[in-house]
Design a protein around this motif. Sequence first.
Motif, PDB file in Angstrom:
ATOM      1  N   ILE A   1      -5.812 -33.234  -8.681  1.00  0.00           N
ATOM      2  CA  ILE A   1      -5.349 -32.009  -8.872  1.00  0.00           C
ATOM      3  C   ILE A   1      -5.998 -31.007  -7.832  1.00  0.00           C
ATOM      4  O   ILE A   1      -5.268 -30.357  -7.039  1.00  0.00           O
ATOM      5  CB  ILE A   1      -5.141 -31.240 -10.146  1.00  0.00           C
ATOM      6  CG1 ILE A   1      -4.267 -31.981 -11.152  1.00  0.00           C
ATOM      7  CG2 ILE A   1      -4.686 -29.724 -10.011  1.00  0.00           C
ATOM      8  CD1 ILE A   1      -4.198 -31.724 -12.624  1.00  0.00           C
ATOM      9  N   TYR A   2      -7.174 -31.224  -7.865  1.00  0.00           N
ATOM     10  CA  TYR A   2      -8.147 -30.296  -6.899  1.00  0.00           C
ATOM     11  C   TYR A   2      -8.038 -30.846  -5.512  1.00  0.00           C
ATOM     12  O   TYR A   2      -7.846 -29.877  -4.537  1.00  0.00           O
ATOM     13  CB  TYR A   2      -9.723 -30.413  -7.378  1.00  0.00           C
ATOM     14  CG  TYR A   2     -10.468 -29.987  -6.145  1.00  0.00           C
ATOM     15  CD1 TYR A   2     -10.662 -28.751  -6.114  1.00  0.00           C
ATOM     16  CD2 TYR A   2     -11.051 -30.937  -5.276  1.00  0.00           C
ATOM     17  CE1 TYR A   2     -11.524 -28.305  -4.939  1.00  0.00           C
ATOM     18  CE2 TYR A   2     -12.046 -30.269  -4.384  1.00  0.00           C
ATOM     19  CZ  TYR A   2     -12.173 -29.123  -4.239  1.00  0.00           C
ATOM     20  OH  TYR A   2     -13.129 -28.472  -3.195  1.00  0.00           O
TER      21      TYR A   2
ATOM     22  N   THR B   1      -4.441 -29.035  -4.573  1.00  0.00           N
ATOM     23  CA  THR B   1      -4.430 -27.653  -4.438  1.00  0.00           C
ATOM     24  C   THR B   1      -5.393 -26.872  -3.656  1.00  0.00           C
ATOM     25  O   THR B   1      -5.165 -25.791  -3.056  1.00  0.00           O
ATOM     26  CB  THR B   1      -4.367 -26.973  -5.823  1.00  0.00           C
ATOM     27  OG1 THR B   1      -5.761 -27.608  -6.473  1.00  0.00           O
ATOM     28  CG2 THR B   1      -3.249 -27.773  -6.732  1.00  0.00           C
ATOM     29  N   SER B   2      -6.682 -27.563  -3.401  1.00  0.00           N
ATOM     30  CA  SER B   2      -7.743 -26.840  -2.840  1.00  0.00           C
ATOM     31  C   SER B   2      -7.855 -27.404  -1.253  1.00  0.00           C
ATOM     32  O   SER B   2      -7.204 -28.146  -0.764  1.00  0.00           O
ATOM     33  CB  SER B   2      -8.713 -27.013  -3.476  1.00  0.00           C
ATOM     34  OG  SER B   2     -10.023 -26.457  -2.933  1.00  0.00           O
TER      35      SER B   2
END
Length: 167
Positions: A63-64, A67-68
């Motif tokens: 997820i990181y 999204t990042s």
Amino acid sequence: MNILEISSSVWMILCSICGVTCAIVFIAIVVFHRKLHTSNIMLAFNSAVAVLIINITCGCQAIYQITSDGNDRLCSFRGFLLHAGCGLLYHTICNQALHRLFVVVFAARRYFQSKQVIVSMTIFQWLISATFGIPALVLGRIVYQPGRRIGQVGFYNHSSSKISIEI
């Protein structure tokens, strides 16, 4: 991110969800059925907890990645959890192998098969696994890898900046 990196992260999230679901189902079955509290099942339960930790960490990492756009404060901590989680899973498998050795090779020595020995092995395994990634974390070896968009121990040659191969 290109489409291959995005699809890889999405696939890692889906696999993590599947792993978390399977681990939670197994853990719930063992917790709610007391007749399943045998030595072998408790060692498998130990592995299921390790799998749960690894899958949650890998899912968060994926997820990181999506999204990042750069390094954050939790990069080193996630890297530590991945490092320690892999050690934890490895050690649970070693515990199971050691228990099988006690059952097959040392069958006459019932003490090695007792719950006290299994609980002691498991506690020792968790203590060792908890400290598995601490040196890398304390020494600052877990760093943000911009090409992979994750925090992990760097794979590079410490003795020189160039690697030469002589034939």
